[in-house]
Write a protein that holds these residues in place. Sequence first.
Motif, PDB file in Angstrom:
ATOM      1  N   ALA A  23       0.812  -1.224   0.000  1.00  0.00           N
ATOM      2  CA  ALA A  23       0.000   0.000   0.000  1.00  0.00           C
ATOM      3  C   ALA A  23       0.842   1.269   0.000  1.00  0.00           C
ATOM      4  O   ALA A  23       1.987   1.289   0.452  1.00  0.00           O
ATOM      5  CB  ALA A  23      -0.911   0.004   1.222  1.00  0.00           C
ATOM      6  N   GLY A  24       0.249   2.344  -0.492  1.00  0.00           N
ATOM      7  CA  GLY A  24       0.855   3.653  -0.381  1.00  0.00           C
ATOM      8  C   GLY A  24       0.589   4.255   0.985  1.00  0.00           C
ATOM      9  O   GLY A  24      -0.320   3.845   1.697  1.00  0.00           O
ATOM     10  N   GLY A  25       1.399   5.236   1.358  1.00  0.00           N
ATOM     11  CA  GLY A  25       1.217   5.870   2.657  1.00  0.00           C
ATOM     12  C   GLY A  25       1.711   4.988   3.788  1.00  0.00           C
ATOM     13  O   GLY A  25       2.529   4.079   3.597  1.00  0.00           O
ATOM     14  N   HIS A  26       1.214   5.242   4.985  1.00  0.00           N
ATOM     15  CA  HIS A  26       1.663   4.500   6.159  1.00  0.00           C
ATOM     16  C   HIS A  26       1.209   3.042   6.056  1.00  0.00           C
ATOM     17  O   HIS A  26       0.015   2.762   5.965  1.00  0.00           O
ATOM     18  CB  HIS A  26       1.098   5.138   7.427  1.00  0.00           C
ATOM     19  N   THR A  27       2.151   2.150   6.067  1.00  0.00           N
ATOM     20  CA  THR A  27       1.838   0.736   5.885  1.00  0.00           C
ATOM     21  C   THR A  27       2.863  -0.127   6.601  1.00  0.00           C
ATOM     22  O   THR A  27       3.968   0.329   6.920  1.00  0.00           O
ATOM     23  CB  THR A  27       1.777   0.392   4.383  1.00  0.00           C
ATOM     24  N   GLY A  28       2.467  -1.371   6.851  1.00  0.00           N
ATOM     25  CA  GLY A  28       3.315  -2.283   7.595  1.00  0.00           C
ATOM     26  C   GLY A  28       4.221  -3.114   6.706  1.00  0.00           C
ATOM     27  O   GLY A  28       4.556  -2.726   5.582  1.00  0.00           O
ATOM     28  N   GLU A  29       4.579  -4.306   7.196  1.00  0.00           N
ATOM     29  CA  GLU A  29       5.608  -5.117   6.546  1.00  0.00           C
ATOM     30  C   GLU A  29       5.103  -6.471   6.071  1.00  0.00           C
ATOM     31  O   GLU A  29       5.896  -7.305   5.650  1.00  0.00           O
ATOM     32  CB  GLU A  29       6.778  -5.307   7.508  1.00  0.00           C
ATOM     33  N   ILE A  30       3.794  -6.716   6.135  1.00  0.00           N
ATOM     34  CA  ILE A  30       3.233  -8.003   5.721  1.00  0.00           C
ATOM     35  C   ILE A  30       2.418  -7.800   4.453  1.00  0.00           C
ATOM     36  O   ILE A  30       1.566  -6.917   4.386  1.00  0.00           O
ATOM     37  CB  ILE A  30       2.348  -8.604   6.829  1.00  0.00           C
ATOM     38  N   GLY A  31       2.681  -8.630   3.439  1.00  0.00           N
ATOM     39  CA  GLY A  31       1.987  -8.510   2.170  1.00  0.00           C
ATOM     40  C   GLY A  31       0.513  -8.843   2.279  1.00  0.00           C
ATOM     41  O   GLY A  31       0.081  -9.623   3.134  1.00  0.00           O
ATOM     42  N   SER A  32      -0.276  -8.271   1.389  1.00  0.00           N
ATOM     43  CA  SER A  32      -1.733  -8.435   1.429  1.00  0.00           C
ATOM     44  C   SER A  32      -2.171  -9.887   1.326  1.00  0.00           C
ATOM     45  O   SER A  32      -3.129 -10.301   1.989  1.00  0.00           O
ATOM     46  CB  SER A  32      -2.374  -7.626   0.287  1.00  0.00           C
ATOM     47  N   MET A  33      -1.494 -10.692   0.496  1.00  0.00           N
ATOM     48  CA  MET A  33      -1.885 -12.078   0.295  1.00  0.00           C
ATOM     49  C   MET A  33      -1.830 -12.871   1.597  1.00  0.00           C
ATOM     50  O   MET A  33      -2.642 -13.772   1.832  1.00  0.00           O
ATOM     51  CB  MET A  33      -0.981 -12.732  -0.753  1.00  0.00           C
ATOM     52  N   VAL A  34      -0.907 -12.522   2.457  1.00  0.00           N
ATOM     53  CA  VAL A  34      -0.775 -13.190   3.755  1.00  0.00           C
ATOM     54  C   VAL A  34      -1.645 -12.503   4.807  1.00  0.00           C
ATOM     55  O   VAL A  34      -2.317 -13.156   5.608  1.00  0.00           O
ATOM     56  CB  VAL A  34       0.698 -13.188   4.209  1.00  0.00           C
ATOM     57  N   LEU A  35      -1.648 -11.171   4.789  1.00  0.00           N
ATOM     58  CA  LEU A  35      -2.311 -10.411   5.848  1.00  0.00           C
ATOM     59  C   LEU A  35      -3.825 -10.562   5.843  1.00  0.00           C
ATOM     60  O   LEU A  35      -4.438 -10.749   6.907  1.00  0.00           O
ATOM     61  CB  LEU A  35      -1.943  -8.929   5.714  1.00  0.00           C
ATOM     62  N   ILE A  36      -4.450 -10.448   4.684  1.00  0.00           N
ATOM     63  CA  ILE A  36      -5.916 -10.412   4.641  1.00  0.00           C
ATOM     64  C   ILE A  36      -6.552 -11.642   5.276  1.00  0.00           C
ATOM     65  O   ILE A  36      -7.415 -11.506   6.157  1.00  0.00           O
ATOM     66  CB  ILE A  36      -6.415 -10.196   3.197  1.00  0.00           C
ATOM     67  N   PRO A  37      -6.174 -12.882   4.892  1.00  0.00           N
ATOM     68  CA  PRO A  37      -6.818 -14.029   5.542  1.00  0.00           C
ATOM     69  C   PRO A  37      -6.490 -14.138   7.031  1.00  0.00           C
ATOM     70  O   PRO A  37      -7.323 -14.600   7.817  1.00  0.00           O
ATOM     71  CB  PRO A  37      -6.296 -15.233   4.758  1.00  0.00           C
ATOM     72  N   GLU A  38      -5.286 -13.706   7.432  1.00  0.00           N
ATOM     73  CA  GLU A  38      -4.946 -13.720   8.854  1.00  0.00           C
ATOM     74  C   GLU A  38      -5.895 -12.817   9.640  1.00  0.00           C
ATOM     75  O   GLU A  38      -6.397 -13.194  10.712  1.00  0.00           O
ATOM     76  CB  GLU A  38      -3.505 -13.247   9.070  1.00  0.00           C
ATOM     77  N   VAL A  39      -6.137 -11.616   9.117  1.00  0.00           N
ATOM     78  CA  VAL A  39      -7.011 -10.664   9.804  1.00  0.00           C
ATOM     79  C   VAL A  39      -8.457 -11.146   9.776  1.00  0.00           C
ATOM     80  O   VAL A  39      -9.173 -11.055  10.783  1.00  0.00           O
ATOM     81  CB  VAL A  39      -6.870  -9.266   9.176  1.00  0.00           C
ATOM     82  N   VAL A  40      -8.899 -11.663   8.638  1.00  0.00           N
ATOM     83  CA  VAL A  40     -10.270 -12.169   8.531  1.00  0.00           C
ATOM     84  C   VAL A  40     -10.517 -13.236   9.593  1.00  0.00           C
ATOM     85  O   VAL A  40     -11.547 -13.222  10.293  1.00  0.00           O
ATOM     86  CB  VAL A  40     -10.525 -12.735   7.118  1.00  0.00           C
ATOM     87  N   ASP A  41      -9.591 -14.162   9.722  1.00  0.00           N
ATOM     88  CA  ASP A  41      -9.745 -15.240  10.707  1.00  0.00           C
ATOM     89  C   ASP A  41      -9.684 -14.713  12.138  1.00  0.00           C
ATOM     90  O   ASP A  41     -10.370 -15.220  13.030  1.00  0.00           O
ATOM     91  CB  ASP A  41      -8.646 -16.293  10.511  1.00  0.00           C
ATOM     92  N   ALA A  42      -8.863 -13.678  12.356  1.00  0.00           N
ATOM     93  CA  ALA A  42      -8.652 -13.180  13.711  1.00  0.00           C
ATOM     94  C   ALA A  42      -9.843 -12.405  14.251  1.00  0.00           C
ATOM     95  O   ALA A  42     -10.084 -12.416  15.469  1.00  0.00           O
ATOM     96  CB  ALA A  42      -7.403 -12.302  13.754  1.00  0.00           C
TER      97      ALA A  42
END
Length: 379
Positions: free
Chosen positions: A196-215
């Motif tokens: 992402a542009g702007g303030h963003t972390g270090e985990i790619g979307s492909m990994v992050l999105i399902p992790e967050v959805v499950d959490a």
Amino acid sequence: MRTAVTDMFGIEFPIMAFTHCRDVAAEVSRAGGLGVLGVVGHSDENLETDLAWIREQVGDRPFGVDLIVPARYEGADQGGLDTEQVKALIPEEHQQFLDDMLDRYNVPPLPDDDGPTQNWGPAAPLSSRRADRHLEIALAYEPALVANALGPPPPEMIVKSQAAGAKVAALAGRAVHAERHVAAGVDLIVAQGYEAGGHTGEIGSMVLIPEVVDAVAPVPVLGAGGIGRGRQMAAAMALGAQGVWCGSVWLATEEAETTPAVKEKFLAAASSDTERSRTLTGKPARMLRSAWTEEWNRADTPDPLPMPLQIILTGEARRRIDRVSHHPESGAQKLANYFVGQIVGTMNQVLPTRQVVYNLVEEFIEAVQTLSTQIEDGE
């Protein structure tokens, strides 16, 4: 299209557009998505003007506002410093480096009648005191969404927004951050990946999105980071997102207020032409690589200051650069820069905002239909 997000906001498409341009925000809402105006750079007067204009343009359609109150910043224990207090904390070494850079690139000073660098008012940017006033103004125009882009929204923001009928969203770069946001009471999570542009972390979307959805299930999640095409939207929703949050893709639209020099750079850039840098705000933010980032990356230059000191330090310099970046006799074009994600590699055409929305939806439908055909053929 129908998802938890379209039901939540009564919109046709689960597309939320983060933008600093009121024209883009209004057009996305009118096209069936939900425009979200980033207001951190607004004075109180400008915020009143822009929100009144958006409300007039969209009628009963929903729109949102995005505030930034980071969990940690200089003066956080005091609710934020005064602007003059921030200026007093800026080392002379940093100001001298910046002045020397602008001289070497032949960037002229602002004319005397150009006004102050930024009308921040007494409260420094990116502080709870400043955000409180912005929230008060925003809620008078009945936004459907209030988002906080850095850290969990302050309790007062959540309580006041929800009492006014607005849903509250927070951006998360890790699953644990999303869990904290939900525990604080937010209604919606934006899982924003490294791309992402702007303030963003270090985990790619492909990994992050399902992790967050499950959490955080059943709290709905928007996918963000590297999403500017319908296929990417389909991928995010296949990973469990109920919609998408897009920012960079609007920067090259006809309505965008992006400076001409920067827009030209976006149109020519590859996806590898960005980097995460602290040089604009003091916190890691993805932006276009330019002479600006190269100068700050030199071994003999000072490190960027913490937020909000870096914002105050660089405010006038960025304004000077933007003002003359289209002049060939100035080196400002080389320095010109802005936040943008890795999706910039496919931002190679200037289109109306409404057309970008429709292109997202059409390619999404095509991608889903292709997958359905593949499943049917495999049976």
